[in-house]
Design an enzyme around this catalytic site. Structure first.
Site, PDB file in Angstrom:
ATOM      1  N   VAL A  13       0.840  -1.211   0.000  1.00  8.59           N
ATOM      2  CA  VAL A  13       0.000   0.000   0.000  1.00  8.59           C
ATOM      3  C   VAL A  13       0.871   1.255   0.000  1.00  8.59           C
ATOM      4  CG1 VAL A  13      -1.709   1.326   1.310  1.00  8.59           C
ATOM      5  CG2 VAL A  13      -1.927  -1.160   1.170  1.00  8.59           C
ATOM      6  N   PHE A  35      11.162  -5.175   6.085  1.00  9.34           N
ATOM      7  CA  PHE A  35      10.803  -6.511   6.586  1.00  9.34           C
ATOM      8  C   PHE A  35       9.919  -7.223   5.557  1.00  9.34           C
ATOM      9  CE2 PHE A  35       7.781  -9.051   9.389  1.00  9.34           C
ATOM     10  CZ  PHE A  35       8.564 -10.184   9.327  1.00  9.34           C
ATOM     11  N   VAL A  58      10.454   1.646  12.851  1.00 11.28           N
ATOM     12  CA  VAL A  58       9.585   2.572  13.606  1.00 11.28           C
ATOM     13  C   VAL A  58       9.562   2.305  15.103  1.00 11.28           C
ATOM     14  CG1 VAL A  58       7.928   3.358  11.837  1.00 11.28           C
ATOM     15  CG2 VAL A  58       7.519   1.193  13.064  1.00 11.28           C
ATOM     16  N   LEU A  72       1.955   3.563   8.163  1.00  9.15           N
ATOM     17  CA  LEU A  72       1.578   2.273   7.565  1.00  9.15           C
ATOM     18  C   LEU A  72       2.503   1.135   7.988  1.00  9.15           C
ATOM     19  CD1 LEU A  72      -0.036   4.256   5.764  1.00  9.15           C
ATOM     20  CD2 LEU A  72       0.597   2.874   3.798  1.00  9.15           C
ATOM     21  N   TYR A 144      -1.325  -8.948  16.011  1.00  9.10           N
ATOM     22  CA  TYR A 144      -1.702  -7.937  15.010  1.00  9.10           C
ATOM     23  C   TYR A 144      -2.947  -7.184  15.468  1.00  9.10           C
ATOM     24  CZ  TYR A 144      -2.892  -6.117  10.329  1.00  9.10           C
ATOM     25  OH  TYR A 144      -3.202  -5.309   9.253  1.00  9.10           O
ATOM     26  N   LYS A 148      -2.965  -3.349  16.811  1.00 10.92           N
ATOM     27  CA  LYS A 148      -3.670  -2.289  16.069  1.00 10.92           C
ATOM     28  C   LYS A 148      -4.732  -1.616  16.941  1.00 10.92           C
ATOM     29  CE  LYS A 148      -1.966  -2.471  11.770  1.00 10.92           C
ATOM     30  NZ  LYS A 148      -1.459  -1.313  11.034  1.00 10.92           N
ATOM     31  N   TYR A 158      -3.531  10.638  22.341  1.00 16.07           N
ATOM     32  CA  TYR A 158      -2.675  11.777  21.975  1.00 16.07           C
ATOM     33  C   TYR A 158      -3.531  12.966  21.528  1.00 16.07           C
ATOM     34  CZ  TYR A 158       2.085  10.016  22.475  1.00 16.07           C
ATOM     35  OH  TYR A 158       3.279   9.585  22.994  1.00 16.07           O
ATOM     36  N   ARG A 185      -1.107 -13.721   1.405  1.00 15.14           N
ATOM     37  CA  ARG A 185      -2.517 -13.332   1.454  1.00 15.14           C
ATOM     38  C   ARG A 185      -3.256 -13.960   0.283  1.00 15.14           C
ATOM     39  NH1 ARG A 185      -1.922  -7.036   3.060  1.00 15.14           N
ATOM     40  NH2 ARG A 185       0.143  -7.315   2.164  1.00 15.14           N
TER      41      ARG A 185
HETATM   42  P1  NAD Z   1       3.087  -4.688   3.610  1.00 17.14           P
HETATM   43  O1  NAD Z   1       3.599  -5.769   4.494  1.00 17.14           O
HETATM   44  O2  NAD Z   1       3.232  -4.824   2.144  1.00 17.14           O
HETATM   45  O3  NAD Z   1       3.735  -3.281   4.029  1.00 17.14           O
HETATM   46  C1  NAD Z   1       4.144  -2.968   5.323  1.00 17.14           C
HETATM   47  C2  NAD Z   1       5.442  -2.180   5.229  1.00 17.14           C
HETATM   48  O4  NAD Z   1       5.885  -1.837   6.548  1.00 17.14           O
HETATM   49  C3  NAD Z   1       6.571  -2.984   4.579  1.00 17.14           C
HETATM   50  O5  NAD Z   1       7.249  -2.204   3.634  1.00 17.14           O
HETATM   51  C4  NAD Z   1       7.476  -3.337   5.762  1.00 17.14           C
HETATM   52  O6  NAD Z   1       8.819  -3.561   5.385  1.00 17.14           O
HETATM   53  C5  NAD Z   1       7.279  -2.137   6.659  1.00 17.14           C
HETATM   54  N1  NAD Z   1       7.566  -2.417   8.066  1.00 17.14           N
HETATM   55  C6  NAD Z   1       7.156  -3.477   8.811  1.00 17.14           C
HETATM   56  N2  NAD Z   1       7.635  -3.373  10.063  1.00 17.14           N
HETATM   57  C7  NAD Z   1       8.344  -2.213  10.112  1.00 17.14           C
HETATM   58  C8  NAD Z   1       9.088  -1.553  11.124  1.00 17.14           C
HETATM   59  N3  NAD Z   1       9.191  -2.073  12.368  1.00 17.14           N
HETATM   60  N4  NAD Z   1       9.710  -0.385  10.829  1.00 17.14           N
HETATM   61  C9  NAD Z   1       9.642   0.147   9.581  1.00 17.14           C
HETATM   62  N5  NAD Z   1       8.956  -0.444   8.573  1.00 17.14           N
HETATM   63  C10 NAD Z   1       8.314  -1.609   8.847  1.00 17.14           C
HETATM   64  O7  NAD Z   1       1.547  -4.479   4.012  1.00 17.14           O
HETATM   65  P2  NAD Z   1       0.434  -3.549   3.344  1.00 17.14           P
HETATM   66  O8  NAD Z   1      -0.637  -4.424   2.837  1.00 17.14           O
HETATM   67  O9  NAD Z   1       1.056  -2.556   2.461  1.00 17.14           O
HETATM   68  O10 NAD Z   1      -0.134  -2.821   4.645  1.00 17.14           O
HETATM   69  C11 NAD Z   1       0.180  -1.458   4.951  1.00 17.14           C
HETATM   70  C12 NAD Z   1      -0.554  -1.054   6.216  1.00 17.14           C
HETATM   71  O11 NAD Z   1      -1.967  -1.144   5.998  1.00 17.14           O
HETATM   72  C13 NAD Z   1      -0.241  -1.936   7.429  1.00 17.14           C
HETATM   73  O12 NAD Z   1      -0.165  -1.120   8.575  1.00 17.14           O
HETATM   74  C14 NAD Z   1      -1.427  -2.856   7.507  1.00 17.14           C
HETATM   75  O13 NAD Z   1      -1.662  -3.296   8.817  1.00 17.14           O
HETATM   76  C15 NAD Z   1      -2.549  -1.976   6.996  1.00 17.14           C
HETATM   77  N6  NAD Z   1      -3.638  -2.778   6.423  1.00 17.14           N
HETATM   78  C16 NAD Z   1      -3.493  -3.380   5.207  1.00 17.14           C
HETATM   79  C17 NAD Z   1      -4.534  -4.173   4.725  1.00 17.14           C
HETATM   80  C18 NAD Z   1      -4.442  -4.850   3.391  1.00 17.14           C
HETATM   81  O14 NAD Z   1      -5.356  -5.617   3.054  1.00 17.14           O
HETATM   82  N7  NAD Z   1      -3.432  -4.617   2.583  1.00 17.14           N
HETATM   83  C19 NAD Z   1      -5.702  -4.352   5.476  1.00 17.14           C
HETATM   84  C20 NAD Z   1      -5.782  -3.740   6.713  1.00 17.14           C
HETATM   85  C21 NAD Z   1      -4.751  -2.941   7.182  1.00 17.14           C
HETATM   86  N1  UDP Z   2      -6.894 -18.174   2.439  1.00 11.45           N
HETATM   87  C1  UDP Z   2      -7.017 -19.331   1.676  1.00 11.45           C
HETATM   88  N2  UDP Z   2      -5.948 -19.749   0.954  1.00 11.45           N
HETATM   89  C2  UDP Z   2      -4.774 -19.066   0.915  1.00 11.45           C
HETATM   90  C3  UDP Z   2      -4.648 -17.873   1.683  1.00 11.45           C
HETATM   91  C4  UDP Z   2      -5.733 -17.475   2.442  1.00 11.45           C
HETATM   92  O1  UDP Z   2      -8.066 -19.982   1.665  1.00 11.45           O
HETATM   93  O2  UDP Z   2      -3.846 -19.512   0.207  1.00 11.45           O
HETATM   94  C5  UDP Z   2      -8.056 -17.724   3.216  1.00 11.45           C
HETATM   95  C6  UDP Z   2      -7.766 -17.409   4.684  1.00 11.45           C
HETATM   96  O3  UDP Z   2      -7.905 -18.570   5.472  1.00 11.45           O
HETATM   97  C7  UDP Z   2      -8.825 -16.364   4.988  1.00 11.45           C
HETATM   98  C8  UDP Z   2      -9.001 -15.616   3.664  1.00 11.45           C
HETATM   99  O4  UDP Z   2      -8.469 -16.469   2.655  1.00 11.45           O
HETATM  100  O5  UDP Z   2     -10.044 -16.985   5.314  1.00 11.45           O
HETATM  101  C9  UDP Z   2      -8.274 -14.286   3.624  1.00 11.45           C
HETATM  102  O6  UDP Z   2      -6.944 -14.511   4.020  1.00 11.45           O
HETATM  103  P1  UDP Z   2      -5.828 -13.379   4.012  1.00 11.45           P
HETATM  104  O7  UDP Z   2      -4.610 -13.962   4.649  1.00 11.45           O
HETATM  105  O8  UDP Z   2      -5.699 -12.816   2.657  1.00 11.45           O
HETATM  106  O9  UDP Z   2      -6.416 -12.193   4.907  1.00 11.45           O
HETATM  107  P2  UDP Z   2      -7.195 -12.129   6.322  1.00 11.45           P
HETATM  108  O10 UDP Z   2      -7.501 -13.510   6.821  1.00 11.45           O
HETATM  109  O11 UDP Z   2      -6.257 -11.397   7.209  1.00 11.45           O
HETATM  110  O12 UDP Z   2      -8.422 -11.392   5.980  1.00 11.45           O
END
Ligand code: NAD
Ligand code: UDP
Length: 313
Positions: A13, A35, A58, A72, A144, A148, A158, A185
């Site tokens: 993202v 990471f 962070v 993020l 997680y 969050k 804050y 995912r």
């Molecule tokens: P992602 O894992 O691709 O990105 C997370 C980024 O954070 C990575 O670049 C990672 O290297 C960096 N990171 C992790 N730990 C760190 C640390 N301690 N210090 C500095 N950088 C660090 O995941 P994403 O899908 O891009 O998610 C971005 C944000 O959005 C996250 O906070 C996630 O919880 C939130 N979010 C995403 C989704 C989704 O479906 N993609 C859904 C809900 C929430």
């Molecule tokens: N899932 C699945 N096969 C996969 C990966 C995920 O069936 O190879 C399922 C998982 O058990 C969950 C849903 O897909 O019910 C979404 O999983 P994801 O890890 O993408 O996100 P989250 O569970 O955090 O919504």
């Protein structure tokens, strides 16, 4: 022109947000410890004089002068956030403390990337922002989910104690280009498996549901949320209300890739939520926002991305 810090800027993202904010004419600083993120996601921006990259974790304090912060940084895939649960909690909690402390000192506006996981395995459907959730505090997902949830607590605290200008987005499952191919995912897993002709791994019976949002819709929601009136802090759901079973998703991916991959059933991970669908009434009202990209269209874009990526490996 604003100067904007994005923690997790090299992630899935975060990299889209870097693109968008630079295109909108801002100066952008990506902070990441790589990471789960990758320089590959932002390498095309390296020549841009308005883009800076900082390797930093962070959980450690950081000082910079910026107008806005998008927080993020945090692994988002269950496989990655369960790899080192203590670090996941530290990233959410200490990361929030450090970024909120920074926002307080420099009077920056700060947006938190929260998650639909704060609702846990929800007993209310669809989920509205006033639902407090159903989270197991000692389960596999708790590092997680609870991390969050505490981050949200820190954000509102804050604001109350120090008048920090905050915004909280609760993001529902988001997909698109720049997801890591081994991210774990469901959307990236299914597409990569289909393109490689490998078995499609359905966890459980595949009847659990998720609502999938294309990343461009989320980014538009972020920008609009950051620009809302000062009194509006959220939390606000950002997700696509279109709800699909995991089996339906698998069938759609097979159809769109033309793959002959077979479906195989694997055990359902513990605490895997049964259903998830955002109520986006609040986002519509306060942000004038709703997702525009239907699942099929977003999947085609994502399939094209992975097709290209796999051909380069
Ligand atoms: P992602 O894992 O691709 O990105 C997370 C980024 O954070 C990575 O670049 C990672 O290297 C960096 N990171 C992790 N730990 C760190 C640390 N301690 N210090 C500095 N950088 C660090 O995941 P994403 O899908 O891009 O998610 C971005 C944000 O959005 C996250 O906070 C996630 O919880 C939130 N979010 C995403 C989704 C989704 O479906 N993609 C859904 C809900 C929430
Ligand atoms: N899932 C699945 N096969 C996969 C990966 C995920 O069936 O190879 C399922 C998982 O058990 C969950 C849903 O897909 O019910 C979404 O999983 P994801 O890890 O993408 O996100 P989250 O569970 O955090 O919504």
């Amino acid at each position: 022109m604003k100067r904007i810090l994005i923690t997790g800027g090299a992630g899935f993202v975060g990299s889209h947000l870097c693109n968008r904010l630079l295109n909108d004419g801002h100066e952008v600083i990506s902070l990441d410890n790589y990471f789960t993120g990758s320089k590959r996601n932002i390498v095309h921006l390296m020549d841009n004089p308005y883009f800076e990259v900082i390797r930093h974790d962070v959980t450690m304090p950081f000082f910079i002068e910026v107008d806005e912060i998008y927080n993020l940084a945090c692994p988002a895939s269950p496989i990655h956030y369960q790899y080192n649960p203590i670090k996941t909690v530290k990233t959410s909690v200490m990361g929030a403390v450090n970024m909120l402390g920074l926002a307080k000192r420099i009077k920056a506006k700060i947006l938190q990337a929260s998650t639909s996981e704060v609702y846990g395995d929800p007993l209310v459907h669809p989920q509205k922002e006033d639902y407090w959730g159903h989270v197991n505090p000692i389960g596999k997902r708790s590092c997680y989910d609870e991390g969050k949830r505490v981050a949200e607590t820190l954000f509102v605290s804050y604001r109350e104690q120090n008048n920090v200008r905050i915004k909280i987005a609760r993001i529902f499952n988001t997909y698109g280009p720049n997801m890591h191919p081994n991210d774990g995912r469901v959307v990236s897993n299914f597409i990569v498996q289909a393109l490689k002709g490998e078995d499609i791994t359905i966890y459980g019976d595949g009847k659990q549901t998720r609502s999938f949002q294309y990343v461009d819709d989320l980014i538009e929601g972020f920008i609009r949320l950051m620009d809302t009136r000062e009194e509006f802090i959220g939390p606000v759901n950002l997700g696509n209300p279109g709800e699909f079973t995991i089996l339906e998703l698998a069938e759609k991916v097979l159809e769109l890739t033309g793959s002959k991959s077979k479906l195989v059933f694997k055990p359902l991970p513990s605490d895997d939520p049964l259903q998830r669908q955002p109520d986006i009434t609040l986002a519509k009202k306060e942000l004038g926002w709703e997702p525009k990209i239907p699942l099929e269209k977003g999947l085609v874009k994502t399939i094209n991305y992975f097709d290209q990526l796999l051909s380069e490996l």
